[in-house]
Enzyme design. Structure first.
Site, mmCIF file in Angstrom:
data_model
loop_
_atom_site.group_PDB
_atom_site.id
_atom_site.type_symbol
_atom_site.label_atom_id
_atom_site.label_comp_id
_atom_site.label_asym_id
_atom_site.label_seq_id
_atom_site.Cartn_x
_atom_site.Cartn_y
_atom_site.Cartn_z
ATOM 1 N N ASP A 84 21.937 68.159 94.144
ATOM 2 C CA ASP A 84 22.391 67.347 95.279
ATOM 3 C C ASP A 84 21.704 65.971 95.219
ATOM 4 O O ASP A 84 20.476 65.900 95.110
ATOM 5 C CB ASP A 84 22.016 68.090 96.573
ATOM 6 C CG ASP A 84 22.624 67.473 97.808
ATOM 7 O OD1 ASP A 84 23.721 66.894 97.712
ATOM 8 O OD2 ASP A 84 21.999 67.592 98.887
ATOM 9 N N HIS A 85 22.462 64.903 95.294
ATOM 10 C CA HIS A 85 21.922 63.536 95.276
ATOM 11 C C HIS A 85 20.944 63.285 94.133
ATOM 12 O O HIS A 85 19.817 62.801 94.346
ATOM 13 C CB HIS A 85 21.235 63.196 96.610
ATOM 14 C CG HIS A 85 22.197 63.101 97.741
ATOM 15 N ND1 HIS A 85 23.005 62.017 97.939
ATOM 16 C CD2 HIS A 85 22.526 63.991 98.709
ATOM 17 C CE1 HIS A 85 23.773 62.231 98.995
ATOM 18 N NE2 HIS A 85 23.517 63.430 99.475
ATOM 19 N N HIS A 177 23.674 62.159 107.178
ATOM 20 C CA HIS A 177 22.902 63.398 107.006
ATOM 21 C C HIS A 177 22.087 63.680 108.273
ATOM 22 O O HIS A 177 21.615 62.748 108.926
ATOM 23 C CB HIS A 177 21.916 63.268 105.844
ATOM 24 C CG HIS A 177 22.573 63.241 104.491
ATOM 25 N ND1 HIS A 177 22.438 62.196 103.624
ATOM 26 C CD2 HIS A 177 23.364 64.139 103.873
ATOM 27 C CE1 HIS A 177 23.112 62.458 102.509
ATOM 28 N NE2 HIS A 177 23.689 63.622 102.632
ATOM 29 N N HIS A 207 29.694 64.788 102.871
ATOM 30 C CA HIS A 207 28.269 65.093 103.089
ATOM 31 C C HIS A 207 27.996 65.103 104.596
ATOM 32 O O HIS A 207 28.845 64.679 105.386
ATOM 33 C CB HIS A 207 27.407 64.024 102.404
ATOM 34 C CG HIS A 207 27.303 64.220 100.920
ATOM 35 N ND1 HIS A 207 26.137 64.586 100.302
ATOM 36 C CD2 HIS A 207 28.241 64.138 99.951
ATOM 37 C CE1 HIS A 207 26.363 64.702 99.000
ATOM 38 N NE2 HIS A 207 27.625 64.430 98.754
ATOM 39 N N GLY A 209 27.469 67.689 106.703
ATOM 40 C CA GLY A 209 28.333 68.658 107.390
ATOM 41 C C GLY A 209 27.768 69.214 108.689
ATOM 42 O O GLY A 209 28.462 69.905 109.421
ATOM 43 N N ASN A 229 29.182 69.618 102.544
ATOM 44 C CA ASN A 229 27.763 69.952 102.361
ATOM 45 C C ASN A 229 27.075 70.234 103.696
ATOM 46 O O ASN A 229 27.211 69.442 104.645
ATOM 47 C CB ASN A 229 27.026 68.776 101.729
ATOM 48 C CG ASN A 229 27.480 68.474 100.317
ATOM 49 O OD1 ASN A 229 28.410 69.091 99.805
ATOM 50 N ND2 ASN A 229 26.825 67.529 99.689
ATOM 51 N N ASN A 231 23.202 71.308 105.218
ATOM 52 C CA ASN A 231 21.783 71.570 104.989
ATOM 53 C C ASN A 231 21.025 71.708 106.310
ATOM 54 O O ASN A 231 20.474 72.759 106.623
ATOM 55 C CB ASN A 231 21.166 70.445 104.136
ATOM 56 C CG ASN A 231 19.685 70.652 103.909
ATOM 57 O OD1 ASN A 231 19.234 71.789 103.788
ATOM 58 N ND2 ASN A 231 18.918 69.577 103.868
#
Ligand code: 13P
Length: 287
Positions: A84-85, A177, A207, A209, A229, A231
């Site tokens: 990721d990233h 994020h 991204h 999410g 995504n 997290n």
């Protein structure tokens, strides 16, 4: 066995649903996500940030752990292990360690440099059958200590990167994020539409999410988003469940907490979060 994310994302794009990428931080998270994907017969992508990679002793350790779990837990659904990233160096390290999918995030670099580095990785990934995610337009918020504000990608730049032959494309559409601020304007569907018009059927990645309202998620999926995504939401669920367990004082009569019991409520909370997201994204039964 780990698989590239290419086939699962092409199916998702065509079928108008999204595959969830859930970031992992330790054994418990990984196990919870894999068991939930198997129970729901959903394809899944395990995301690893470079920081989480370091924390878990490095990329080879992670590849060994995930492959071992797929085997010993009897996981039959498609699983991609995805950086990721990633930086350019991190991407190469993950390819060498056996990741089946990588993201190269050159969105903060001058565009020409993003383009050149993405191009090199397209060639490497093609030869090895590894899927590749590129990013145009930085995603806001905090990722591994790096804080940025939400951007909307330039659709022409998206086209140029997409034409290199990337598997999937993350384009900033006002997403952030972490938790969204009170005054967040919402996703920019005009940008999404313009990017889609320039990038054909390439699966698009959303991204950030965590905390996007369900109706916006559904609309984004209907417009070409095929990977989402998550997290922070798993982290919050894990934290809350663990905090409650400690507050209830369930230690071993003054001998301290049994780590297996201490981490169990958090692991269950992650399962519930992943289940909820897979249902929302429409990936249940699609394995
Ligand atoms: P959240 O932390 O907002 O869920 O975003 C995750 C993400 O996009 C990882 O790349």
């Amino acid at each position: 066995m780990l698989v590239s994310a290419k086939e699962m994302l092409e199916k998702a794009e065509a079928g108008k649903y999204a595959v969830g990428q859930f970031n992992i931080n330790n054994l418990e998270w990984t196990k919870s996500i894999l068991l939930t994907a198997e129970e729901l017969k959903s394809p899944v992508i395990l995301g690893v940030s470079e920081g989480a990679g370091k924390y878990m002793c490095g990329y080879k350790t992670i590849v060994g752990m995930v492959n071992g779990m797929i085997d010993e837990l009897g996981i039959t659904v498609p699983v991609a292990l995805h950086l990721d990233h990633g930086t350019f160096e991190g991407a190469k390290a993950c390819i060498n360690a056996g990741f089946s999918s990588i993201m190269f995030d050159g969105s903060h670099l001058p565009f020409e440099e993003n383009l050149e580095k993405t191009k090199v990785l397209v060639n490497t990934c093609d030869v090895l059958g590894v899927s590749l995610e590129a990013e145009v337009g930085a995603i806001g918020g905090e990722e591994d200590g790096v804080v940025g504000t939400g951007e909307c990608a330039d659709p022409e730049e998206c086209k140029t990167i997409n034409d290199l032959g990337v598997t999937m494309l993350a384009a900033g559409i006002g997403n952030i994020h972490g938790k969204y601020p009170e005054n967040w304007a919402g996703l920019s569907f005009e940008t999404l539409e313009a990017v889609r018009a320039k990038t054909g059927n390439t699966p698009l990645v959303l991204h950030g999410g965590t905390g996007i309202p369900a109706d916006q998620i559904k609309k984004a999926i209907s417009m070409g988003v095929a990977k989402i995504n998550v997290n922070t939401e798993c982290q919050l669920a894990f934290q809350e469940a663990t905090r409650k367990y400690i507050e209830e004082g369930k230690d071993l009569e003054g001998k301290g907490f049994d780590p297996r019991k201490l981490l169990a409520p958090g692991a269950e909370a992650i399962k519930a979060t992943v289940k909820e997201k897979m249902e929302l994204f429409g990936s249940v039964g699609k394995a």
